[in-house]
Design a protein around this motif. Structure first.
Motif, PDB file in Angstrom:
ATOM      1  N   ALA A  25      41.569  46.224  47.902  1.00  0.00           N
ATOM      2  CA  ALA A  25      41.045  44.902  48.249  1.00  0.00           C
ATOM      3  C   ALA A  25      42.116  44.040  48.907  1.00  0.00           C
ATOM      4  O   ALA A  25      41.836  43.308  49.858  1.00  0.00           O
ATOM      5  N   VAL A  26      43.342  44.129  48.417  1.00  0.00           N
ATOM      6  CA  VAL A  26      44.442  43.363  49.002  1.00  0.00           C
ATOM      7  C   VAL A  26      44.764  43.878  50.407  1.00  0.00           C
ATOM      8  O   VAL A  26      45.085  43.108  51.316  1.00  0.00           O
ATOM      9  N   ALA A  27      44.642  45.186  50.601  1.00  0.00           N
ATOM     10  CA  ALA A  27      44.958  45.788  51.897  1.00  0.00           C
ATOM     11  C   ALA A  27      43.916  45.450  52.964  1.00  0.00           C
ATOM     12  O   ALA A  27      44.232  45.442  54.160  1.00  0.00           O
ATOM     13  N   ILE A  28      42.671  45.168  52.525  1.00  0.00           N
ATOM     14  CA  ILE A  28      41.591  44.825  53.468  1.00  0.00           C
ATOM     15  C   ILE A  28      41.033  43.478  53.052  1.00  0.00           C
ATOM     16  O   ILE A  28      40.052  43.390  52.305  1.00  0.00           O
ATOM     17  N   PRO A  29      41.648  42.376  53.485  1.00  0.00           N
ATOM     18  CA  PRO A  29      41.250  41.047  53.026  1.00  0.00           C
ATOM     19  C   PRO A  29      39.766  40.746  53.243  1.00  0.00           C
ATOM     20  O   PRO A  29      39.232  40.958  54.334  1.00  0.00           O
ATOM     21  N   GLY A  30      39.114  40.291  52.178  1.00  0.00           N
ATOM     22  CA  GLY A  30      37.714  39.903  52.258  1.00  0.00           C
ATOM     23  C   GLY A  30      36.716  41.028  52.069  1.00  0.00           C
ATOM     24  O   GLY A  30      35.515  40.779  51.913  1.00  0.00           O
ATOM     25  N   TYR A  31      37.181  42.272  52.069  1.00  0.00           N
ATOM     26  CA  TYR A  31      36.293  43.430  51.922  1.00  0.00           C
ATOM     27  C   TYR A  31      35.960  43.673  50.450  1.00  0.00           C
ATOM     28  O   TYR A  31      36.845  43.661  49.600  1.00  0.00           O
ATOM     29  N   GLN A  32      34.676  43.899  50.167  1.00  0.00           N
ATOM     30  CA  GLN A  32      34.242  44.126  48.792  1.00  0.00           C
ATOM     31  C   GLN A  32      34.444  45.595  48.406  1.00  0.00           C
ATOM     32  O   GLN A  32      33.799  46.481  48.965  1.00  0.00           O
ATOM     33  N   VAL A  33      35.333  45.813  47.459  1.00  0.00           N
ATOM     34  CA  VAL A  33      35.643  47.171  47.019  1.00  0.00           C
ATOM     35  C   VAL A  33      34.853  47.490  45.746  1.00  0.00           C
ATOM     36  O   VAL A  33      34.993  46.789  44.742  1.00  0.00           O
ATOM     37  N   PRO A  34      34.018  48.531  45.759  1.00  0.00           N
ATOM     38  CA  PRO A  34      33.295  48.909  44.534  1.00  0.00           C
ATOM     39  C   PRO A  34      34.270  49.433  43.478  1.00  0.00           C
ATOM     40  O   PRO A  34      35.286  50.049  43.807  1.00  0.00           O
ATOM     41  N   PHE A  35      33.967  49.180  42.215  1.00  0.00           N
ATOM     42  CA  PHE A  35      34.784  49.738  41.136  1.00  0.00           C
ATOM     43  C   PHE A  35      33.905  50.003  39.926  1.00  0.00           C
ATOM     44  O   PHE A  35      32.792  49.470  39.820  1.00  0.00           O
ATOM     45  N   ALA A  36      34.397  50.837  39.036  1.00  0.00           N
ATOM     46  CA  ALA A  36      33.642  51.203  37.835  1.00  0.00           C
ATOM     47  C   ALA A  36      33.799  50.110  36.794  1.00  0.00           C
ATOM     48  O   ALA A  36      34.700  50.156  35.960  1.00  0.00           O
ATOM     49  N   SER A  37      32.936  49.130  36.845  1.00  0.00           N
ATOM     50  CA  SER A  37      33.007  47.994  35.926  1.00  0.00           C
ATOM     51  C   SER A  37      32.787  48.462  34.492  1.00  0.00           C
ATOM     52  O   SER A  37      31.814  49.147  34.187  1.00  0.00           O
ATOM     53  N   ARG A  38      33.699  48.080  33.603  1.00  0.00           N
ATOM     54  CA  ARG A  38      33.658  48.528  32.213  1.00  0.00           C
ATOM     55  C   ARG A  38      32.775  47.626  31.351  1.00  0.00           C
ATOM     56  O   ARG A  38      32.509  46.474  31.686  1.00  0.00           O
ATOM     57  N   GLU A  39      32.346  48.188  30.223  1.00  0.00           N
ATOM     58  CA  GLU A  39      31.672  47.368  29.215  1.00  0.00           C
ATOM     59  C   GLU A  39      32.716  46.494  28.537  1.00  0.00           C
ATOM     60  O   GLU A  39      33.797  46.943  28.187  1.00  0.00           O
ATOM     61  N   MET A  40      32.374  45.233  28.363  1.00  0.00           N
ATOM     62  CA  MET A  40      33.299  44.271  27.793  1.00  0.00           C
ATOM     63  C   MET A  40      32.690  43.633  26.542  1.00  0.00           C
ATOM     64  O   MET A  40      31.469  43.642  26.365  1.00  0.00           O
ATOM     65  N   PRO A  41      33.528  43.079  25.671  1.00  0.00           N
ATOM     66  CA  PRO A  41      33.008  42.415  24.464  1.00  0.00           C
ATOM     67  C   PRO A  41      32.460  41.019  24.744  1.00  0.00           C
ATOM     68  O   PRO A  41      32.364  40.197  23.844  1.00  0.00           O
ATOM     69  N   ILE A  42      32.157  40.722  26.015  1.00  0.00           N
ATOM     70  CA  ILE A  42      31.439  39.506  26.376  1.00  0.00           C
ATOM     71  C   ILE A  42      30.307  39.908  27.315  1.00  0.00           C
ATOM     72  O   ILE A  42      30.360  40.976  27.935  1.00  0.00           O
ATOM     73  N   ALA A  43      29.288  39.082  27.402  1.00  0.00           N
ATOM     74  CA  ALA A  43      28.112  39.429  28.194  1.00  0.00           C
ATOM     75  C   ALA A  43      28.422  39.399  29.684  1.00  0.00           C
ATOM     76  O   ALA A  43      29.232  38.590  30.145  1.00  0.00           O
ATOM     77  N   ARG A  44      27.795  40.289  30.436  1.00  0.00           N
ATOM     78  CA  ARG A  44      27.925  40.247  31.893  1.00  0.00           C
ATOM     79  C   ARG A  44      27.368  38.918  32.389  1.00  0.00           C
ATOM     80  O   ARG A  44      26.343  38.440  31.927  1.00  0.00           O
ATOM     81  N   GLY A  45      28.067  38.349  33.362  1.00  0.00           N
ATOM     82  CA  GLY A  45      27.688  37.039  33.832  1.00  0.00           C
ATOM     83  C   GLY A  45      28.535  35.937  33.224  1.00  0.00           C
ATOM     84  O   GLY A  45      28.445  34.779  33.619  1.00  0.00           O
ATOM     85  N   TRP A  46      29.381  36.300  32.273  1.00  0.00           N
ATOM     86  CA  TRP A  46      30.270  35.322  31.630  1.00  0.00           C
ATOM     87  C   TRP A  46      31.730  35.547  32.012  1.00  0.00           C
ATOM     88  O   TRP A  46      32.640  35.159  31.289  1.00  0.00           O
ATOM     89  N   GLY A  47      31.947  36.224  33.130  1.00  0.00           N
ATOM     90  CA  GLY A  47      33.313  36.384  33.624  1.00  0.00           C
ATOM     91  C   GLY A  47      33.906  37.755  33.398  1.00  0.00           C
ATOM     92  O   GLY A  47      35.131  37.899  33.380  1.00  0.00           O
TER      93      GLY A  47
END
Length: 288
Positions: A25-47
């Motif tokens: 993402a840093v190498a290609i400014p503004g480009y959306q890089v997909p990543f394997a978003s992990r499960e977190m102990p907070i709800a999605r949509g809360w950061g």
């Protein structure tokens, strides 16, 4: 740090995967890089996107600041700070100047950031073309072909309907003259702070599984027509009723009993610091 938890919650493999996506993402400014978003102990949509970036980057000697819409003491900010601190033991601060890593929801701090700092912005919707195109494969094609006619049309329709662009927040920006990017729901007032910023700005969307970035000293321009230039919120002639600050983003406060309107700095730590500086100046002048 809890004994039964990895440093910064994640295992090293998860951190490396997020860091690789961040480097791209840093190498290609503004480009959306997909990543394997992990499960977190907070709800999605809360950061969760911003939190995953923070947890993958933070080190034992770093100092962390977390804000939510300008406030250090909101529920979202306090919860994120507690999770990071309990899994790392790092120092937390409310002073922007002392922080190495700043995670924020909906605001960029008033104090100018430096080259030694990283700003992480929480993002609910990373795709600036989503209001005009619902299909993901089509938005990817539009980005690849540099086809942003839909974004321009969206702004044109706002002008035809309201006489001006009506994006109160998340106004799209051109990054490095190539990609149109959603700057996260920061107010228009904060968009210019991204241009040629000394600090690295990282943006994470956990629910949408995207990471993107604005590297230091990168050109960032808010989308606007020549005859309808981009304008930030105006607070001309307004000052904070607590600290007297001007030319900062203000919250409007209305007294329910009297109906009287006052204004206060949205960035609470900036306001408190200005207030303390004013008090020190008063004491020094009294003893001068």
């Amino acid at each position: 740090m809890k004994a039964n938890t990895h440093f910064a919650f994640f295992d090293e493999g998860s951190k490396k995967e997020i860091r690789r996506a961040t480097l791209k993402a840093v190498a290609i400014p503004g480009y959306q890089v997909p990543f394997a978003s992990r499960e977190m102990p907070i709800a999605r949509g809360w950061g969760t996107g911003g939190l995953q970036l923070t947890l993958s980057l933070i080190g034992k000697t770093d100092v962390l600041k977390v804000i939510d819409q300008g406030a250090d003491e909101s529920v979202n900010a306090v919860s994120i700070k507690k999770l990071v601190q309990e899994t790392t033991g790092v120092e937390v601060t409310e002073q922007t100047e002392k922080a190495d890593l700043i995670q924020s929801r909906h605001r960029i701090p008033e104090v100018p950031l430096t080259k030694d700092q990283i700003l992480v912005l929480q993002v609910p919707m990373p795709e600036p073309l989503r209001p005009v195109e619902a299909r993901e494969y089509m938005t990817k094609r539009m980005h690849s072909e540099d086809d942003y006619s839909g974004a321009w049309l969206m702004l044109f329709e706002q002008i035809m309907k309201y006489g001006k662009t009506a994006t109160a927040a998340d106004h799209p920006v051109y990054v490095n003259g190539r990609y149109v990017m959603a700057p996260s729901p920061i107010p228009r007032f904060d968009n210019p702070k991204m241009h040629q910023s000394e600090a690295l700005i990282l943006l994470g969307a956990g629910r949408e599984k995207k990471i993107y970035a604005v590297p230091p000293y990168t050109d960032v321009a808010s989308l606007a027509f020549e005859d309808y230039p981009f304008q930030i919120e105006s607070f001309e002639g307004i000052q904070c009723y607590l600290c007297g600050a001007q030319d900062v983003f203000m919250d409007e406060l209305v007294d329910q009993e009297t109906g009287q309107t006052t204004h206060q700095c949205n960035d609470t730590s900036f306001c408190m610091e200005q207030l303390n500086n004013n008090k020190k100046a008063e004491v020094e002048s009294a003893y001068a």
